[in-house]
Scaffold this active site. Sequence first.
Site, PDB file in Angstrom:
ATOM      1  N   GLY A   1       3.049   4.172  -1.431  1.00 26.81           N
ATOM      2  CA  GLY A   1       3.299   4.606  -2.815  1.00 26.81           C
ATOM      3  C   GLY A   1       1.784   4.410  -3.589  1.00 26.81           C
ATOM      4  O   GLY A   1       0.878   4.667  -2.902  1.00 26.81           O
TER       5      GLY A   1
ATOM      6  N   ASP B   1      -2.227  13.177   6.010  1.00 28.49           N
ATOM      7  CA  ASP B   1      -0.698  13.280   5.864  1.00 28.49           C
ATOM      8  C   ASP B   1      -0.110  13.206   7.460  1.00 28.49           C
ATOM      9  O   ASP B   1       0.824  12.506   7.611  1.00 28.49           O
ATOM     10  CB  ASP B   1      -0.280  14.174   5.156  1.00 28.49           C
ATOM     11  CG  ASP B   1      -0.380  14.120   3.666  1.00 28.49           C
ATOM     12  OD1 ASP B   1      -1.029  13.171   3.383  1.00 28.49           O
ATOM     13  OD2 ASP B   1      -0.121  15.076   2.895  1.00 28.49           O
TER      14      ASP B   1
ATOM     15  N   HIS C   1      -3.879   5.451   5.345  1.00 25.21           N
ATOM     16  CA  HIS C   1      -3.667   6.748   4.622  1.00 25.21           C
ATOM     17  C   HIS C   1      -4.322   6.849   3.204  1.00 25.21           C
ATOM     18  O   HIS C   1      -4.959   7.700   2.893  1.00 25.21           O
ATOM     19  CB  HIS C   1      -2.298   7.111   4.320  1.00 25.21           C
ATOM     20  CG  HIS C   1      -1.610   8.158   3.785  1.00 25.21           C
ATOM     21  ND1 HIS C   1      -1.247   8.516   2.597  1.00 25.21           N
ATOM     22  CD2 HIS C   1      -1.911   9.663   4.283  1.00 25.21           C
ATOM     23  CE1 HIS C   1      -1.123   9.767   2.306  1.00 25.21           C
ATOM     24  NE2 HIS C   1      -1.264  10.307   3.225  1.00 25.21           N
ATOM     25  N   ASP C   2      -4.287   5.604   2.444  1.00 23.49           N
ATOM     26  CA  ASP C   2      -5.099   5.431   1.216  1.00 23.49           C
ATOM     27  C   ASP C   2      -6.657   5.666   1.438  1.00 23.49           C
ATOM     28  O   ASP C   2      -7.350   6.261   0.519  1.00 23.49           O
ATOM     29  CB  ASP C   2      -4.760   4.105   0.489  1.00 23.49           C
ATOM     30  CG  ASP C   2      -3.662   4.050   0.072  1.00 23.49           C
ATOM     31  OD1 ASP C   2      -2.635   4.960   0.137  1.00 23.49           O
ATOM     32  OD2 ASP C   2      -3.369   3.017  -0.749  1.00 23.49           O
TER      33      ASP C   2
ATOM     34  N   TYR D   1       0.706  -1.135  -0.211  1.00 24.80           N
ATOM     35  CA  TYR D   1       0.109   0.043   0.076  1.00 24.80           C
ATOM     36  C   TYR D   1       0.710   1.330   0.112  1.00 24.80           C
ATOM     37  O   TYR D   1       0.199   2.357  -0.267  1.00 24.80           O
ATOM     38  CB  TYR D   1      -1.081  -0.049   1.066  1.00 24.80           C
ATOM     39  CG  TYR D   1      -2.305  -1.026   0.647  1.00 24.80           C
ATOM     40  CD1 TYR D   1      -3.239  -0.413   0.027  1.00 24.80           C
ATOM     41  CD2 TYR D   1      -1.997  -2.182   1.389  1.00 24.80           C
ATOM     42  CE1 TYR D   1      -4.241  -1.298  -0.139  1.00 24.80           C
ATOM     43  CE2 TYR D   1      -3.254  -3.066   1.071  1.00 24.80           C
ATOM     44  CZ  TYR D   1      -4.275  -2.531   0.413  1.00 24.80           C
ATOM     45  OH  TYR D   1      -5.380  -3.568   0.211  1.00 24.80           O
TER      46      TYR D   1
ATOM     47  N   GLY E   1      -1.451   3.449  -5.249  1.00 28.31           N
ATOM     48  CA  GLY E   1      -2.569   2.111  -5.338  1.00 28.31           C
ATOM     49  C   GLY E   1      -2.160   1.338  -4.249  1.00 28.31           C
ATOM     50  O   GLY E   1      -1.637   1.633  -3.240  1.00 28.31           O
TER      51      GLY E   1
END
Length: 122
Positions: free
Chosen positions: A29, A89, A47-48, A27, A31
């Site tokens: 980076g 973030d 975070h995604d 996960y 995608g």
Amino acid sequence: HLLQFNKMIKFETRRNAIPPYAFYGCYCGWGGRGRPKDATDRCCFVHDCCYGKLAKCNTKWDFYRYSLKSGYITCGKGTWCEEQICECDRVAAECLRRSLSTYRYGYMIYPDSRCRGPSETC
């Protein structure tokens, strides 16, 4: 903004985001799929998910206000999107710091082909 996120990561972990986190696990980076490999990868998964809730925002390129003082990241005032992106973030950078003790170099440049199975739900 990705450059600001990198600064937050460096502030919290004392490491640049690239390369340690740019291709880590399934996960970190661009995608992601499958199950997170460990606590560090789970930080990126969360975070995604956080970014996923901000579909109307330009999560990777919007600049936001924040400060790094006395060992803390503080998000500043801005548009709703800017404030939310900053919080995503900030939380992720703090999570990566908490996960430093379990960071595995074997996951640093992990092939996507090894990330199999259904993704967890956010």
